[in-house]
Design a protein around this motif. Structure first.
Motif, PDB file in Angstrom:
ATOM      1  N   TYR A  97       0.850  -1.192   0.000  1.00 39.28           N
ATOM      2  CA  TYR A  97       0.000   0.000   0.000  1.00 39.28           C
ATOM      3  C   TYR A  97       0.887   1.244   0.000  1.00 39.28           C
ATOM      4  O   TYR A  97       0.639   2.202  -0.753  1.00 39.28           O
ATOM      5  N   MET A  98       1.904   1.245   0.839  1.00 40.60           N
ATOM      6  CA  MET A  98       2.834   2.378   0.907  1.00 40.60           C
ATOM      7  C   MET A  98       3.512   2.602  -0.442  1.00 40.60           C
ATOM      8  O   MET A  98       3.630   3.738  -0.913  1.00 40.60           O
ATOM      9  N   GLU A 115       2.579   6.243  -2.307  1.00 45.25           N
ATOM     10  CA  GLU A 115       3.534   7.094  -1.608  1.00 45.25           C
ATOM     11  C   GLU A 115       3.468   8.572  -2.014  1.00 45.25           C
ATOM     12  O   GLU A 115       3.812   9.451  -1.224  1.00 45.25           O
ATOM     13  N   HIS A 116       3.012   8.861  -3.225  1.00 44.73           N
ATOM     14  CA  HIS A 116       2.989  10.251  -3.688  1.00 44.73           C
ATOM     15  C   HIS A 116       1.572  10.746  -3.980  1.00 44.73           C
ATOM     16  O   HIS A 116       1.409  11.784  -4.628  1.00 44.73           O
ATOM     17  N   LYS A 117       0.571  10.026  -3.502  1.00 42.94           N
ATOM     18  CA  LYS A 117      -0.818  10.416  -3.760  1.00 42.94           C
ATOM     19  C   LYS A 117      -1.337  11.283  -2.610  1.00 42.94           C
ATOM     20  O   LYS A 117      -1.597  10.788  -1.518  1.00 42.94           O
ATOM     21  N   ARG A 118      -1.500  12.551  -2.873  1.00 43.20           N
ATOM     22  CA  ARG A 118      -1.891  13.486  -1.825  1.00 43.20           C
ATOM     23  C   ARG A 118      -3.360  13.377  -1.445  1.00 43.20           C
ATOM     24  O   ARG A 118      -3.775  13.926  -0.416  1.00 43.20           O
ATOM     25  N   MET A 120      -4.825  10.625  -0.680  1.00 43.69           N
ATOM     26  CA  MET A 120      -4.978   9.501   0.245  1.00 43.69           C
ATOM     27  C   MET A 120      -4.607   9.950   1.654  1.00 43.69           C
ATOM     28  O   MET A 120      -3.764  10.827   1.829  1.00 43.69           O
ATOM     29  N   PRO A 121      -5.254   9.344   2.670  1.00 46.37           N
ATOM     30  CA  PRO A 121      -4.933   9.740   4.048  1.00 46.37           C
ATOM     31  C   PRO A 121      -3.490   9.423   4.413  1.00 46.37           C
ATOM     32  O   PRO A 121      -2.893   8.493   3.864  1.00 46.37           O
ATOM     33  N   ILE A 122      -2.940  10.189   5.325  1.00 45.36           N
ATOM     34  CA  ILE A 122      -1.562   9.980   5.771  1.00 45.36           C
ATOM     35  C   ILE A 122      -1.508   8.793   6.724  1.00 45.36           C
ATOM     36  O   ILE A 122      -2.271   8.718   7.687  1.00 45.36           O
ATOM     37  N   LEU A 123      -0.615   7.870   6.437  1.00 40.53           N
ATOM     38  CA  LEU A 123      -0.382   6.746   7.342  1.00 40.53           C
ATOM     39  C   LEU A 123       0.539   7.231   8.449  1.00 40.53           C
ATOM     40  O   LEU A 123       1.701   7.536   8.210  1.00 40.53           O
ATOM     41  N   GLN A 124       0.010   7.324   9.676  1.00 39.12           N
ATOM     42  CA  GLN A 124       0.807   7.905  10.755  1.00 39.12           C
ATOM     43  C   GLN A 124       1.434   6.859  11.673  1.00 39.12           C
ATOM     44  O   GLN A 124       2.493   7.095  12.244  1.00 39.12           O
ATOM     45  N   LYS A 125       0.798   5.681  11.813  1.00 36.05           N
ATOM     46  CA  LYS A 125       1.372   4.618  12.637  1.00 36.05           C
ATOM     47  C   LYS A 125       1.105   3.267  11.985  1.00 36.05           C
ATOM     48  O   LYS A 125       0.028   3.038  11.429  1.00 36.05           O
ATOM     49  N   SER A 126       2.094   2.373  12.063  1.00 38.91           N
ATOM     50  CA  SER A 126       1.873   0.994  11.622  1.00 38.91           C
ATOM     51  C   SER A 126       2.457   0.035  12.636  1.00 38.91           C
ATOM     52  O   SER A 126       3.514   0.295  13.218  1.00 38.91           O
ATOM     53  N   VAL A 127       1.739  -1.059  12.846  1.00 41.74           N
ATOM     54  CA  VAL A 127       2.214  -2.142  13.712  1.00 41.74           C
ATOM     55  C   VAL A 127       2.404  -3.355  12.822  1.00 41.74           C
ATOM     56  O   VAL A 127       1.458  -3.842  12.203  1.00 41.74           O
ATOM     57  N   ASN A 128       3.643  -3.824  12.728  1.00 43.10           N
ATOM     58  CA  ASN A 128       3.983  -4.955  11.865  1.00 43.10           C
ATOM     59  C   ASN A 128       4.294  -6.156  12.742  1.00 43.10           C
ATOM     60  O   ASN A 128       5.268  -6.151  13.488  1.00 43.10           O
ATOM     61  N   ILE A 129       3.475  -7.200  12.654  1.00 42.23           N
ATOM     62  CA  ILE A 129       3.596  -8.373  13.524  1.00 42.23           C
ATOM     63  C   ILE A 129       4.011  -9.582  12.697  1.00 42.23           C
ATOM     64  O   ILE A 129       3.330  -9.960  11.748  1.00 42.23           O
ATOM     65  N   ALA A 130       5.157 -10.179  13.046  1.00 41.24           N
ATOM     66  CA  ALA A 130       5.635 -11.405  12.391  1.00 41.24           C
ATOM     67  C   ALA A 130       5.759 -11.250  10.882  1.00 41.24           C
ATOM     68  O   ALA A 130       5.320 -12.105  10.111  1.00 41.24           O
ATOM     69  N   ILE A 186      11.025   2.054  -0.681  1.00 37.81           N
ATOM     70  CA  ILE A 186      10.464   2.931   0.351  1.00 37.81           C
ATOM     71  C   ILE A 186      11.548   3.775   0.995  1.00 37.81           C
ATOM     72  O   ILE A 186      11.329   4.946   1.332  1.00 37.81           O
ATOM     73  N   ARG A 187      12.734   3.204   1.165  1.00 38.08           N
ATOM     74  CA  ARG A 187      13.795   3.900   1.902  1.00 38.08           C
ATOM     75  C   ARG A 187      14.280   5.167   1.200  1.00 38.08           C
ATOM     76  O   ARG A 187      14.933   6.011   1.823  1.00 38.08           O
ATOM     77  N   THR A 188      13.941   5.317  -0.076  1.00 37.35           N
ATOM     78  CA  THR A 188      14.329   6.534  -0.798  1.00 37.35           C
ATOM     79  C   THR A 188      13.139   7.318  -1.320  1.00 37.35           C
ATOM     80  O   THR A 188      13.230   8.530  -1.512  1.00 37.35           O
ATOM     81  N   ASP A 189      11.994   6.645  -1.542  1.00 42.40           N
ATOM     82  CA  ASP A 189      10.866   7.292  -2.211  1.00 42.40           C
ATOM     83  C   ASP A 189       9.744   7.729  -1.276  1.00 42.40           C
ATOM     84  O   ASP A 189       8.964   8.619  -1.622  1.00 42.40           O
ATOM     85  N   TYR A 190       9.618   7.095  -0.098  1.00 47.77           N
ATOM     86  CA  TYR A 190       8.467   7.376   0.753  1.00 47.77           C
ATOM     87  C   TYR A 190       8.650   8.692   1.503  1.00 47.77           C
ATOM     88  O   TYR A 190       9.768   9.027   1.907  1.00 47.77           O
ATOM     89  N   PRO A 191       7.560   9.470   1.691  1.00 49.52           N
ATOM     90  CA  PRO A 191       7.673  10.723   2.453  1.00 49.52           C
ATOM     91  C   PRO A 191       8.308  10.493   3.827  1.00 49.52           C
ATOM     92  O   PRO A 191       7.946   9.554   4.533  1.00 49.52           O
ATOM     93  N   ALA A 192       9.224  11.356   4.192  1.00 48.68           N
ATOM     94  CA  ALA A 192      10.013  11.143   5.416  1.00 48.68           C
ATOM     95  C   ALA A 192       9.330  11.710   6.654  1.00 48.68           C
ATOM     96  O   ALA A 192       8.586  12.687   6.584  1.00 48.68           O
ATOM     97  N   LYS A 193       9.603  11.033   7.779  1.00 45.29           N
ATOM     98  CA  LYS A 193       9.275  11.535   9.122  1.00 45.29           C
ATOM     99  C   LYS A 193       7.784  11.758   9.374  1.00 45.29           C
ATOM    100  O   LYS A 193       7.398  12.624  10.137  1.00 45.29           O
ATOM    101  N   GLN A 194       6.930  10.932   8.751  1.00 49.49           N
ATOM    102  CA  GLN A 194       5.506  11.035   9.054  1.00 49.49           C
ATOM    103  C   GLN A 194       4.937   9.730   9.617  1.00 49.49           C
ATOM    104  O   GLN A 194       3.821   9.726  10.147  1.00 49.49           O
ATOM    105  N   LEU A 195       5.714   8.647   9.555  1.00 52.81           N
ATOM    106  CA  LEU A 195       5.232   7.336   9.979  1.00 52.81           C
ATOM    107  C   LEU A 195       6.034   6.785  11.155  1.00 52.81           C
ATOM    108  O   LEU A 195       7.254   6.674  11.084  1.00 52.81           O
ATOM    109  N   SER A 196       5.326   6.413  12.229  1.00 48.76           N
ATOM    110  CA  SER A 196       5.953   5.729  13.367  1.00 48.76           C
ATOM    111  C   SER A 196       5.660   4.240  13.252  1.00 48.76           C
ATOM    112  O   SER A 196       4.508   3.843  13.024  1.00 48.76           O
TER     113      SER A 196
END
Length: 291
Positions: free
Chosen positions: A152-153, A157-160, A162-172, A214-224
């Motif tokens: 999804y990210m 990643e550049h679609k304004r 769409m809502p901002i993804l502010q937190k994600s929990v990644n399990i296993a 993602i490490r180069t293209d995704y918007p920085a400092k908005q996702l925890s």
């Protein structure tokens, strides 16, 4: 000291010891690394839950029920996704709903084309926001549910709009691949996988190379990000190696606002039941909804 005074002193000391024991027992109910100040951050930001492969929305019940029991939300709906990507919502989110939850259910729950997972997740978000117009959101994934989040990210990643993804929990999560021979090599974990201090794998399959954009293209400092991994011994949750899960650090790089790893150990840290672990519930709730 008279017998009566000694008896009174004994009673007082016994009461003090009893109170101290209760306090100590209560302190062990929450994991030591959880610092909760009992203040829930109530807002209208929705959280999407994505289940693992071969599963359905019931796999999300334990975590969602724990959130409801904790009092962080009282609003839960379900998004059913057909094999063609059509989304049907069951339930309604009231206008004044606090911390609403959307449990996602894929009909195509064994899909190995990771881009389709991103497509399905995108359609869910589009459907929900077309009705409720959320500006921010959170996501939780277990196992292949993490692939829905990552792709999804990648796809948004550049679609304004769409809502901002502010937190994600990644399990296993199996970001660097799975050790299964019957799956395409593009999503298999390479043999003798190892990571450097930045989480970079010594070998990368094709899907990992895609995700690493993602490490180069995704918007920085908005996702925890909270990365929860299980270890039943030998640095594996029984299905996914810890190295595969920890490679998320390289994927996100310096784009994350915050990045944290939480390791769960013991028999209840097994891959198939990690999303039903009460410690995971507590850590997840604290991360998503407590100030």
């Amino acid at each position: 000291m008279s017998y009566k005074l000694r008896q009174q002193a004994f009673v007082v000391s016994s009461v003090v010891i009893f109170i101290l024991l209760i306090i100590l027992m209560g302190a062990t109910l929450l994991p030591k690394d959880i610092k909760r100040n009992n203040q829930v951050d109530y807002n209208n930001i929705p959280t999407f839950f994505f289940h693992g492969g071969g599963s359905n929305y019931h796999a999300e019940d334990q975590m969602v029920n724990a959130a409801q029991k904790d009092g962080v939300t009282s609003t839960v709906i379900i998004a059913f996704v057909s094999k063609t990507g059509k989304v049907r919502l069951s339930g309604n989110i009231p206008e004044n709903a606090k911390n609403p939850i959307i449990k996602v259910n894929y009909a195509d729950n064994r899909e190995l084309n990771y881009n389709k997972h991103g497509y399905y997740a995108t359609n869910v978000v589009k459907k929900v926001t077309s009705i409720y117009h959320f500006k921010k959101m959170n996501m939780v994934g277990h196992s292949v549910g993490n692939i829905s989040i990552i792709y999804y990210m990648l796809q948004n990643e550049h679609k304004r709009n769409m809502p901002i993804l502010q937190k994600s929990v990644n399990i296993a999560g199996h970001f660097a691949g799975l050790k299964f021979n019957h799956i395409p090599k593009s999503i298999q974990e390479p043999a003798n996988l190892s990571l450097n201090k930045d989480g970079k794998p010594n070998k990368m399959n094709e899907s990992f190379k895609q995700m690493a954009r993602i490490r180069t293209d995704y918007p920085a400092k908005q996702l925890s990000i909270l990365n929860i991994i299980g270890d039943i011994g030998n640095k594996t949750d029984g299905t996914v190696s810890n190295n595969s899960s920890l490679s998320l650090k390289y994927i996100i790089g310096n784009r994350a606002k915050t990045y944290r790893v939480q390791k769960i150990i013991g028999k209840n840290a097994r891959h198939s039941i990690l999303h039903e672990n009460k410690k995971v519930d507590q850590i997840l709730i604290d991360f998503l909804w407590y100030k």
